[in-house]
Design an enzyme around this catalytic site. Structure first.
Site, PDB file in Angstrom:
ATOM      1  N   GLY A  37      88.543  91.873  32.818  1.00 40.74           N
ATOM      2  CA  GLY A  37      86.941  92.042  32.460  1.00 40.74           C
ATOM      3  C   GLY A  37      86.528  90.849  33.062  1.00 40.74           C
ATOM      4  N   LYS A  38      85.232  92.689  33.552  1.00 36.97           N
ATOM      5  CA  LYS A  38      83.996  91.366  34.192  1.00 36.97           C
ATOM      6  C   LYS A  38      83.188  90.443  33.947  1.00 36.97           C
ATOM      7  CE  LYS A  38      83.711  94.952  36.529  1.00 36.97           C
ATOM      8  NZ  LYS A  38      84.336  95.373  38.656  1.00 36.97           N
ATOM      9  N   THR A 225      76.245  90.920  48.546  1.00 36.89           N
ATOM     10  CA  THR A 225      77.499  89.840  48.655  1.00 36.89           C
ATOM     11  C   THR A 225      78.314  91.426  49.487  1.00 36.89           C
ATOM     12  OG1 THR A 225      79.310  91.319  47.368  1.00 36.89           O
ATOM     13  CG2 THR A 225      78.208  88.929  46.477  1.00 36.89           C
ATOM     14  N   GLY A 227      81.732  91.352  50.561  1.00 35.12           N
ATOM     15  CA  GLY A 227      83.371  91.234  51.581  1.00 35.12           C
ATOM     16  C   GLY A 227      82.967  90.080  52.966  1.00 35.12           C
ATOM     17  N   ARG A 229      81.853  89.078  54.554  1.00 35.02           N
ATOM     18  CA  ARG A 229      80.947  89.245  55.947  1.00 35.02           C
ATOM     19  C   ARG A 229      79.597  88.054  55.598  1.00 35.02           C
ATOM     20  NH1 ARG A 229      81.693  94.620  57.063  1.00 35.02           N
ATOM     21  NH2 ARG A 229      80.179  95.312  55.216  1.00 35.02           N
ATOM     22  N   GLY A 230      80.204  87.742  54.226  1.00 37.89           N
ATOM     23  CA  GLY A 230      79.641  86.620  52.842  1.00 37.89           C
ATOM     24  C   GLY A 230      78.752  87.570  52.538  1.00 37.89           C
ATOM     25  N   ASP A 252      94.957  89.930  47.288  1.00 37.32           N
ATOM     26  CA  ASP A 252      94.555  90.141  45.878  1.00 37.32           C
ATOM     27  C   ASP A 252      92.992  90.098  45.512  1.00 37.32           C
ATOM     28  OD1 ASP A 252      94.293  92.059  43.733  1.00 37.32           O
ATOM     29  OD2 ASP A 252      95.120  90.753  42.565  1.00 37.32           O
ATOM     30  N   ASP A 258      83.742  88.840  41.141  1.00 33.14           N
ATOM     31  CA  ASP A 258      83.441  87.923  39.198  1.00 33.14           C
ATOM     32  C   ASP A 258      83.624  86.705  39.771  1.00 33.14           C
ATOM     33  OD1 ASP A 258      83.708  90.723  38.390  1.00 33.14           O
ATOM     34  OD2 ASP A 258      85.697  90.448  38.025  1.00 33.14           O
TER      35      ASP A 258
HETATM   36  O1  RIB Z   1      86.459  92.739  38.434  1.00 31.60           O
HETATM   37  C1  RIB Z   1      87.769  93.328  38.301  1.00 31.60           C
HETATM   38  C2  RIB Z   1      87.620  93.475  37.039  1.00 31.60           C
HETATM   39  O2  RIB Z   1      87.079  94.580  36.812  1.00 31.60           O
HETATM   40  C3  RIB Z   1      89.170  94.041  36.659  1.00 31.60           C
HETATM   41  O3  RIB Z   1      89.867  92.182  35.470  1.00 31.60           O
HETATM   42  C4  RIB Z   1      89.047  94.610  35.582  1.00 31.60           C
HETATM   43  O4  RIB Z   1      88.850  93.875  33.964  1.00 31.60           O
HETATM   44  C5  RIB Z   1      87.858  95.599  35.635  1.00 31.60           C
HETATM   45  O5  RIB Z   1      86.977  94.556  34.535  1.00 31.60           O
END
Ligand code: RIB
Length: 311
Positions: A37-38, A225, A227, A229-230, A252, A258
């Site tokens: 969850g974000k 943001t 990736g 490239r910062g 991953d 986040d």
């Molecule tokens: O940004 C990644 C998140 O997006 C994941 O953890 C997923 O839950 C979605 O909300």
């Protein structure tokens, strides 16, 4: 205090060689569950970096009365996050279905469930009055986000808004309202272009031009943001600060954005100027990609300092 108003999910993750095309089926050895969850991810990133420090982190969200909800709440508490404003509701806990391919790239579908029951009233004024930074994303109802952003601005609380995920329909009126209530907007390259297009600024596909147009027109700081490239912070006056990302071999990338947002918000809460807060956030985001799961690789302060000291 940093208050995160946003989503809490359980992530169900399958690793695949290549993400399925529409209509196709691919096989994966197994599914794993991770906390996600974000909103929750950003709260955990901030809490890990600040562990033992003076800045408290509070989460405002909603979970279901089910095993996922209980596990998600326990996880937030174990990370030292204040969960008094997480409400247990009748809808099931949010659940994200994620496939991650061999390059670490992902595709995510979120079943929102309880997250859509979150209301601005779930953020008590007594909590908001303790905050220096309010962090928002786009996985809970936009109207509720807009209401808490307006309250925060009125209370002199800095609003950091992560415009992710981009809604299917981006209405100009709500985008204008959102940007007017934002101090620091954090977007990726695609989100920068979408938001500029939604408020009728033609920047084409150039994400830095899009970020510049948004920052100038809404007198806000726009962080894009990008990736590997910062990240780029663009000020309302057109000034630009770049923070480089370190080269990594990602396992991953779920939750990297986040991690960036949570660590950035913590840095701003500590009084860092934006460039330094961004450098720390970029390094933390890179580290988070080295472990499977959105939260598992988020670094604690000492690990991040060691990483930064390696230059
Ligand atoms: O940004 C990644 C998140 O997006 C994941 O953890 C997923 O839950 C979605 O909300």
């Amino acid at each position: 205090m940093i208050v995160v108003f946003g989503s809490i999910n359980m992530d169900l993750v399958a690793r695949v060689q290549a993400i399925a095309r529409p209509g196709a089926t691919v096989l994966s050895r197994r599914a794993d569950s991770f906390f996600g969850g974000k909103g929750a991810n950003q709260a955990v990133a901030a809490a890990r970096i600040g562990r033992g420090g003076p800045i408290a982190i509070a989460m405002v969200g909603a979970v279901g009365n089910d095993p996922f909800g209980k596990a998600c709440l326990d996880n937030l508490r174990e990370n030292g996050i204040d969960t008094q404003a997480v409400r247990i509701v009748g809808e099931p806990t949010g659940c994200a279905f994620i496939t991650v391919d061999d390059t670490g790239e992902n595709a995510i579908t979120v079943a929102s469930g309880a997250n859509m029951a979150l209301r601005a009233a779930d953020l008590p004024q007594s909590l908001l009055s303790k905050a220096s930074v309010l962090v928002l994303q786009m996985e809970v109802p936009l109207g509720e986000n807009l209401e808490v952003a307006a309250r925060a601005r009125q209370a002199g609380v800095r609003v950091v808004w992560n415009f992710a995920p981009v809604p299917a329909v981006t209405e100009r009126a709500s985008m204008t309202e959102l940007l007017a209530a934002t101090d620091v907007l954090v977007v990726n390259e695609h989100e920068a272009v979408s938001i500029a297009a939604a408020v009728a600024m033609s920047a084409g596909e150039d994400y830095l031009e899009a970020g510049k147009a948004v920052a100038r027109s809404f007198a806000t700081t726009c962080i894009v943001t990008a990736g590997a490239r910062g990240a780029f912070a663009i000020g309302a006056d057109g000034s630009q600060i770049h923070a480089a990302a370190r080269p990594i071999a990602p396992v991953d990338t779920t939750g990297a954005g986040d991690t960036f947002v949570g660590v950035l918000a913590h840095g701003l809460g500590e009084g860092l100027e934006i460039g330094n807060a961004m450098r720390r956030a970029c390094a933390a985001a890179s580290l988070s990609c080295l472990t499977a799961g959105a939260q598992a690789g988020m670094p604690f302060r000492d690990a991040l300092e060691r990483h930064l000291a390696q230059g």
